[in-house]
Design an enzyme around this catalytic site. Structure first.
Site, PDB file in Angstrom:
ATOM      1  N   CYS A 182      -1.201 -31.569 -12.050  1.00 27.07           N
ATOM      2  CA  CYS A 182       0.251 -32.046 -11.882  1.00 27.07           C
ATOM      3  C   CYS A 182       0.283 -32.589 -10.155  1.00 27.07           C
ATOM      4  CB  CYS A 182       0.936 -30.577 -11.756  1.00 27.07           C
ATOM      5  SG  CYS A 182       0.184 -29.266 -10.942  1.00 27.07           S
ATOM      6  N   HIS A 195       0.577  -1.283  -0.204  1.00 25.80           N
ATOM      7  CA  HIS A 195      -0.300   0.066  -0.005  1.00 25.80           C
ATOM      8  C   HIS A 195       1.323   1.691  -0.026  1.00 25.80           C
ATOM      9  CE1 HIS A 195      -4.251  -1.747   0.377  1.00 25.80           C
ATOM     10  NE2 HIS A 195      -3.757  -2.347   1.020  1.00 25.80           N
TER      11      HIS A 195
END
Lengths: 420, 473
Positions: free
Chosen positions: B439, B49
């Protein structure tokens, strides 16, 4: 490195394409397969029912794949296993990588896309709840059971009635698991009728149409799911929630053609199929790049994959041999869809380059009973065939004759369903 | 007897541990989860931020601004993906313009010098997909996006490299003061330390109450998110906030540092510190609100949704203090906590070192290299890796192009991955569009081989998150 025909994917589509290309006289054919063996997803499909059309007998998936693999091995087509294609350019330059060969760049004269499809995941469905272990796509569970010999769970709920989900309902039952219910969002199943009978009905597994999973419980491992009925806009109906305790949720909620490589090469995709748009030679919008099998559109039967892939193999061989024209643009007749028809493959035809008989495959978007399949050449109806039932889960086809189209100056072909 | 025991291996605990290893003295990080980064740190907006949002004079404001400035150096030292992509705060109605100006002034008072207010057209010129309804926007170029997993792992691995120890599956059940320090009772046995740091996230109040009278309450404030496919990651280049109005705080639309698009969060207080479920209402609501910011929200491209719990306190500011002699706290670290982590780590370590009389070490090594992501490297570097070790040429995760070599490396690091989620956070294997469909069996096999466990011993994350139950018939 320069190669003539490079086939991406060594599953049923890639194998049939390679074989047909060799039979059509192609000199140099290379298959790139990411797995350690050829055969693709067939390797984990140990149930039978494959090859009824092609071989007139019932084979298992691995047996079906082996038939093609043996024939390919009798040719001098080259196969690179454990090789992952990283990128394809519009000039047909392929970058691939493998343990053995490292990073390789291949300039291909023609490319056949045969990468297959993947399963839609839980995330794409936005099912609320926790994210515990025990949520598997049906195909992943099939791999765990049939390839790794591992039990993914004991009490199972299946969301979606696609063919893999149905097959896995039976498979898990045979392995001693209790499959409590199969829930299907749509008012009809997405799978083949024969699979509903042989995989659910024969084992007393209930199929709940117009139902979906609205909550997943269990923080570590699935402990249960909530299933709700949906309305005709497919939205859950409050008050219909039913809790099922289970340790496993299998998802069979759709297959998505794997076209990341295709889009990287600038291949245009159809919004209806999520696969490339192709012409009568199964050539995509990128010259010299062909597509077949589940990367082109999702099939129900491997026999049709093989048939389609063989056509792509022949077309690629011809493209290399004759320096075939690029897509003929203005000479292609577009195939429009109407009625309940969602799409056709191919979606355009050039009579000058089509075979004597061209199979056009399509799917409908809903259940239709006692309707006609019709084909129009401009305003003229050239085919009108009644069928008792057409369903989204079953691929349909019509055959176009070259003789009917050549020199006839047809502006548009329409494949549609009609009430009468 | 350790010098310092840090409770919590989130980004704050790991940052404090890393900064403590600059000093002489031994450090142990005590974590109830199976890995670092399993709580609030793994499920948040991943934003660095700017510092205009926090109220003037608060610790949040101070830490935010300082942390933002430190992030460039920290990301370089720790090899953490970080990009200053800038942020807009959108104003949709003329009548809300004063609120936008208030935000601007607050930012200026917090020490920001790069803020400006731009017109809707100017904002759309920079971000063409912004909604036509935007009338003005606050522009903060120093705002950024970071990988929260890598930031936490970076601190943790660098701390470990400099000697810190990690104790996982060691939830703290008791804190007692003795003559020469503290004794922590944990699920994996006793740990003794001269000083204790409470960085236990949403559980910080409970840890506090184990030693001291009740003083503050941490409320888990749940935030739900949707993550979209990389194909739509370029919808916006900057982080897009909405000006808080009487209708609510607004949600963000932002690219992630890996190129996905993130939407969220909602904000809902819950009594349950483990309630990380998403809800039908929350997911629909955040999509509806995110849609206000842009012309067309790609909701069909959502690949996963998740929720995280912010550690909100009734104090409504960061609690950074020595609560009792030798008992330090970094509590109530909600947004902008990720941004503030580097400076909170530095400041808390200074306090602790001073209290214990620790001195700086000459041999502290600030550099950590992450698991190389081979397939985002330039071709020549990639080629060199594969030539050196062919396992980097064996692709396991197709969607994110992750090789077996990278997964092996992630398992062999300290602290290394021991679960599917641990591998995922370290390598991105399973984080792509198929969400581990392809995977996961292969990653399970690699974990099994590397850890010497049967497949039935491999977990998704927690010890109870069994993946498979052993052999079929």
């Amino acid at each position: 490195m320069k190669r003539e025909i490079v086939i991406i994917g060594g599953g049923p589509a890639g194998l049939a394409a390679a074989l047909a290309a060799k039979e059509a006289g192609a000199k140099d054919v290379l298959i790139l397969e990411r797995d350690v063996r050829l055969g693709g997803i067939l390797n984990q499909c140990i149930h039978n029912g494959f090859g009824l059309h092609t071989f007139k007998e019932e084979l298992t998936g691995p047996e079906y794949a082996a038939r093609f693999e043996e024939k390919v091995m009798e040719t001098d087509a080259e196969v690179w296993l454990s090789t992952m294609v990283l990128s394809l350019s519009k000039d047909r330059v392929i970058t691939a990588v493998s343990r053995e060969k490292g990073l390789v760049t291949i300039e291909a004269g023609a490319v056949i896309l045969a990468m297959g499809c993947r399963e839609r995941s839980r995330g794409a469905l936005n099912i609320p709840g926790f994210r515990p272990a025990g949520i598997y796509s049906a195909g992943t569970a099939q791999r765990l059971v049939n390839m790794e010999g591992q039990m993914p769970g004991h009490e199972v709920v299946i969301l979606g009635s696609g063919d893999i989900g149905l097959i896995m309902a039976r498979r898990m039952t045979l392995e001693g698991a209790k499959v409590k219910v199969v829930a299907e969002l749509q008012p009809y199943s997405g799978g083949l009728k024969r699979n509903i009978v042989q995989c659910l009905d024969d084992y007393g597994i209930p199929l709940k149409l117009s139902h979906t999973v609205t909550e997943i419980r269990g923080k570590d491992r699935v402990t249960g799911v909530v299933i709700s009925e949906v309305d005709d806009r497919l939205q859950p109906i409050p008050g219909t929630e039913e809790y099922y305790s289970c340790d496993t949720l299998l998802l069979s909620v759709g297959l998505i053609p794997e076209n990341e490589l295709s889009t990287g090469a600038g291949v245009e995709l159809s919004r209806a199929t999520n696969g490339p748009t192709v012409n009568e030679r199964l050539m995509t919008s990128v010259p010299g790049v062909f597509a077949c099998g589940n990367v082109l559109h999702v099939h129900d039967l491997v026999d049709y994959v093989s048939e389609e892939a063989a056509a792509a193999g022949r077309a690629a061989a011809e493209y290399i041999a004759n320096g075939q024209p690029e897509r003929s643009g203005g000479a292609e007749i577009p195939i429009a869809v109407g009625g309940g028809v969602r799409y056709t493959v191919p979606s355009a035809v050039d009579p000058a380059h089509m075979p004597e008989l061209l199979t056009v495959r399509f799917r409908v978007g809903n259940i239709y009973k006692n309707v006609y399949t019709s084909v129009y050449f401009d305003g003229e109806r050239v085919l009108h065939r009644k069928k008792q039932v057409m369903a989204p889960g079953e691929m349909e086809q019509v055959v176009l004759k070259r003789a009917d189209l050549l020199g006839k100056n047809v502006g548009k072909i329409t494949v549609t369903t009609e009430e009468d | 007897m350790y010098d310092v025991a840090v409770i919590g291996a989130g980004v704050i605990g790991c940052a404090i541990a890393r900064e403590l290893t600059r000093y002489t003295g031994s450090v142990v990080v005590v974590e109830k989860g199976e890995d670092v980064c399993t709580g609030t740190s793994k499920a948040n907006s991943a934003i660095v931020h700017g510092g205009f949002d926090a109220e003037n004079g608060t610790m949040k404001a101070k830490m935010n601004v300082l942390g933002n400035r430190m992030m460039t150096r920290i990301s370089e030292e720790l090899d953490v993906p970080f990009r200053r992509n800038g942020a807009f705060v959108l104003c949709f109605q003329e009548e809300d313009r004063p609120a936008l100006e208030t935000l601007y002034e607050r930012g200026v008072k917090n020490g920001l010098t790069d803020l400006s207010i731009v017109s809707g057209d100017e904002a759309r010129k920079m971000e063409p997909n912004l909604s036509e309804n935007v009338v003005a926007a606050l522009w903060c170029p120093s705002s950024g996006i970071v990988c929260p997993f890598e930031l936490t792992l970076g601190f943790a691995e660098n701390a470990a490299k400099n000697g810190a120890e990690f104790r996982f599956l060691s939830g703290v059940t008791g804190v007692a003061r003795g003559e020469d320090g503290f004794t922590l009772e944990t699920e994996s046995g006793e740990i003794r330390a001269k000083a204790v740091v409470n960085a236990a996230g949403v559980y910080a109040d409970r840890i506090h109450d184990l030693l001291l009278p009740h003083d503050y309450t941490v409320t888990a404030r749940r935030g739900e998110y949707c993550l979209c496919d990389k194909t739509v990651g370029g919808l916006v280049d900057r982080t897009i906030f909405q000006l808080p109005t009487k209708l609510g705080k607004g949600v963000l639309v932002t690219p992630t540092v890996h190129g996905n698009l993130l939407l969220g969060p909602t904000a809902e207080d819950t009594d349950d510190k483990e309630y990380t479920a998403t809800t039908a209402f929350g997911l629909a609501d955040l999509q509806k609100r995110a849609a206000l910011s842009v012309k067309s929200l790609p909701t069909r491209q959502v690949i996963t949704s998740f929720s995280g719990l912010r550690a909100h306190t009734d104090v409504d500011d960061f609690i950074l203090r020595e609560a009792a002699p030798g008992f330090f706290e970094a509590a109530g670290i909600e947004s902008p906590g990720l941004t503030s982590a580097p400076v909170i780590g530095e400041m808390m370590a200074e306090k602790i070192a001073a209290a214990l009389g620790l001195s700086k070490r000459a041999d502290f090594d600030p550099i950590r290299k992450g698991v190389p992501h081979i397939y985002s490297l330039p071709e020549e570097e990639r080629r060199a890796y594969i030539e050196k070790d062919p396992l980097y040429g064996s692709i396991v995760c197709r969607c994110e192009t992750v090789s077996e070599g990278e997964i092996r490396d992630a398992i062999r690091r300290t602290p290394g991955a021991t679960t599917l989620d641990g591998v995922k956070r370290r390598t991105r294997a399973g984080m792509g569009r198929c969400q581990a469909g392809f995977c996961s069996p292969r990653v399970m096999e690699i974990l099994s081989r590397e850890l010497g466990l049967p497949l039935s011993g491999i977990r998704k994350n927690t010890p109870a998150s069994v993946l498979v139950y052993g052999k079929t018939k």
